[in-house]
Design an enzyme around this catalytic site. Structure first.
Site, PDB file in Angstrom:
ATOM      1  N   GLU A  67       1.817  -3.132   0.027  1.00  0.00           N
ATOM      2  CA  GLU A  67       2.535  -3.192  -1.243  1.00  0.00           C
ATOM      3  C   GLU A  67       3.978  -2.705  -1.107  1.00  0.00           C
ATOM      4  O   GLU A  67       4.889  -3.291  -1.662  1.00  0.00           O
ATOM      5  CB  GLU A  67       1.812  -2.329  -2.285  1.00  0.00           C
ATOM      6  N   ASP A  68       4.142  -1.632  -0.374  1.00  0.00           N
ATOM      7  CA  ASP A  68       5.422  -0.929  -0.427  1.00  0.00           C
ATOM      8  C   ASP A  68       6.387  -1.266   0.707  1.00  0.00           C
ATOM      9  O   ASP A  68       7.526  -0.843   0.690  1.00  0.00           O
ATOM     10  CB  ASP A  68       5.185   0.595  -0.411  1.00  0.00           C
TER      11      ASP A  68
END
Ligand code: MN
Length: 566
Positions: A67-68
């Site tokens: 996600e990051d």
């Protein structure tokens, strides 16, 4: 590097996952100002402490990578294989769910999380993630704090409780409490602080007395501890007791850990000889465990100086299960084949007495073989059901294999009837697409559209089947009405004579036309010639003309008229 991490060589799975995560998150900072890797390490450490397996620790280290950072799931699969990629992908997707703010839907959301995760390790890592997020929640903006706290109290804490992870459940609640009810929290802190100190001192005074009377009866406890009631659970209890702290007897309770269940009962008997129990407050959760598997004996006694105190008695095994729940069983499953299992896990339950399995059974009526479930600890007790999400963020429970059409009819029969297409997670899918737990489903409709007969071949729910059949039948009738009349009515005026009706009906049977009904008006002074009314199915024009010709040839027939009935 953390000390626990040092036990894993650099080239081991956990070691490699750590290096991967460190590289992926390098330069990233959390809201706290710390390097991002600290969060990931904290989650992985919790998983390590809960004795989960190495793939779980690795997945915890990698849980925020997709996600990051610019790293993809494909990259993780290539580097770490299917299993780790599966766990990380589950954790990544779980983050995208927007939980509802109404309580009515919470239970379905909990089920959705379990069904979607497919593997309890995903849920357990998610809980560890949530625990650390809550511990650092004060760094987030206030509006976000409240949302996360609410979601935790409504979804994750009860989920942890269901999984038997009592300690975690209480911790999650307590961490959410100040954000959910700040004023009440402050009030409670002030009210209870003194009380706690006073009760704690009292419990400490009782402890040696307890040890002495138990020893006199040959029971040597493994431990006697005092435990303070958790704030949020105390708050909920106070709401039921008019906020009267004097009525809360288990503010501080004494907890006795003994070797065997027999010792539990023996200890209870001895305690009651010295200090009489309060009527109605003896609870035998050993014979009747709580639905989540919790076992213990509870009693509340009139103790020295006329004070009331709660005492809980349990075995070491019950104690550890209480704290770790399903994670304890996971660890048990993991380590039972290893040599140091006995050393490391001396106390875990045999599969047969896992009460939480029964609890999960109740949760989902159609439970598959529990033994089989335990073998893998995979979440296949939802095998028959899927949980999908509406555009309004509600969870809908459908049978496995259900399609967008089933979903549409579940929402509303009109939406089902007018369904022209469907989007799943934003992409157009065919109407026979097999929905998966966690899918966000949107139905495209068109006013006046009617269902297709071909849908009957793939739909899974009876709701959809009944509606489609009903609508199709209705549609066919409508069509028939438009194109063809229902039947034909002939009016024959004839001289009366013997054998007239027989001759007329013979014309019909020779022409292979069924007579639906036949009536003839009686001859009267007013009506010298009888009128015969015959109803038969609708006839095409040529057939009708042939029939008329034949009827006119029947002796006595004067006049024939006809009309179509719709
Ligand atoms: Mn995280």
């Amino acid at each position: 590097m953390s000390t626990w991490l040092e036990t894993y060589p650099a080239e081991s799975l956990v070691g490699r996952a750590y290096q991967f995560a460190e590289k992926a998150h390098s330069g990233q900072k959390r809201q706290t100002g710390e390097p991002y890797i600290n969060h990931v390490l904290a989650v992985a450490q919790t998983i390590y402490q809960w004795h989960l397996d190495e793939p779980s620790i690795a997945a915890a280290l990698l849980h925020d990578v997709v996600e990051d950072t610019s790293y993809s799931l494909e990259g993780i699969k290539k580097e770490f294989g299917e299993e780790i990629a599966f766990l990380v992908s589950g954790l990544t997707k779980l983050k995208t769910f927007q939980y509802p703010s109404t309580t009515a839907q919470m239970e379905n959301w909990r089920k959705l999380i379990l069904a979607f995760s497919k593997d309890l390790r995903v849920v357990i890592i998610k809980l560890a993630d949530r625990l650390h997020n809550l511990k650092t929640l004060n760094y987030l903006p206030p509006d976000k704090q409240k949302g996360i706290a609410l979601e935790t109290a409504d979804i994750y804490a009860p989920l942890a409780y269901r999984l038997g992870m009592q300690k975690l459940s209480g911790e999650l609640e307590d961490l959410s409490f100040p954000y959910l009810h700040p004023a009440e929290y402050q009030w409670l802190l002030k009210m209870v602080k003194e009380k706690y100190t006073e009760r704690e001192a009292y419990a400490q005074k009782i402890k040696p007395l307890l040890e002495k009377i138990l020893a006199e009866h040959n029971i040597k406890p493994l431990a006697i501890d005092s435990r303070a009631k958790r704030y949020f659970s105390l708050y909920k209890k106070l709401l039921r007791y008019n906020m009267d702290l004097e009525k809360i007897y288990d503010l501080v309770a004494l907890r006795i850990i003994v070797k065997t269940p027999e010792d539990c009962y023996a200890a209870l008997g001895i305690i009651h000889q010295f200090w009489p129990p309060l009527p109605g407050r003896i609870k035998d959760y050993i014979a009747r465990p709580k639905p989540n598997g919790y076992q213990s004996l509870h009693t509340t006694v009139f103790c020295i100086n006329h004070k009331i105190i709660e005492i809980q008695i349990r075995t070491q095994k019950m104690h550890e299960e209480d704290e770790l729940g399903i994670a304890a069983h996971w660890a048990y499953e993991q380590s039972k084949d290893t040599k140091d299992y006995k050393k490391k896990m001396p106390v875990f339950a045999s599969r047969k007495d896992l009460a939480w399995v029964k609890q999960l059974q109740n949760w989902q009526q159609k439970f598959t073989d529990p033994e089989e479930f335990l073998n893998s600890l995979k979440i296949d007790f939802f095998k028959d059901r899927i949980f999908v999400i509406t555009p309004h963020n509600e969870v809908v429970d459908l049978p496995a294999g259900a399609t967008p059409v089933d979903f549409a009819y579940h929402i509303h029969s009109e939406i089902g009837d007018q369904c022209t297409g469907a989007k799943v997670n934003g992409k157009i899918v065919p109407l026979d697409y097999e929905l998966q737990s966690g899918d966000i489903v949107e139905i495209l409709t068109q006013k006046g559209k009617k269902p297709s007969k071909s849908w009957l071949e793939f739909i899974k729910t009876s709701v959809a089947r009944d509606h489609i059949k009903k609508t199709i039948r209705f549609k066919n009738k409508e069509l028939q009405k438009k194109i063809e009349p229902q039947n034909l009515e002939l009016k024959i005026i004839s001289h009366n004579r013997l054998g007239l009706l027989k001759d007329i009906t013979e014309v019909f049977s020779q022409s292979k036309i069924n007579i639906i009904s036949l009536t003839s008006s009686p001859v009267s002074p007013k009506l010298t010639m009888p009128i015969i009314n015959i109803k038969c199915p609708y006839l095409k024009q040529t057939k009708l003309e042939k029939l008329m010709v034949k009827l006119k040839k029947v002796a006595g027939v004067k006049e024939i008229s006809y009309k179509f009935n719709r």
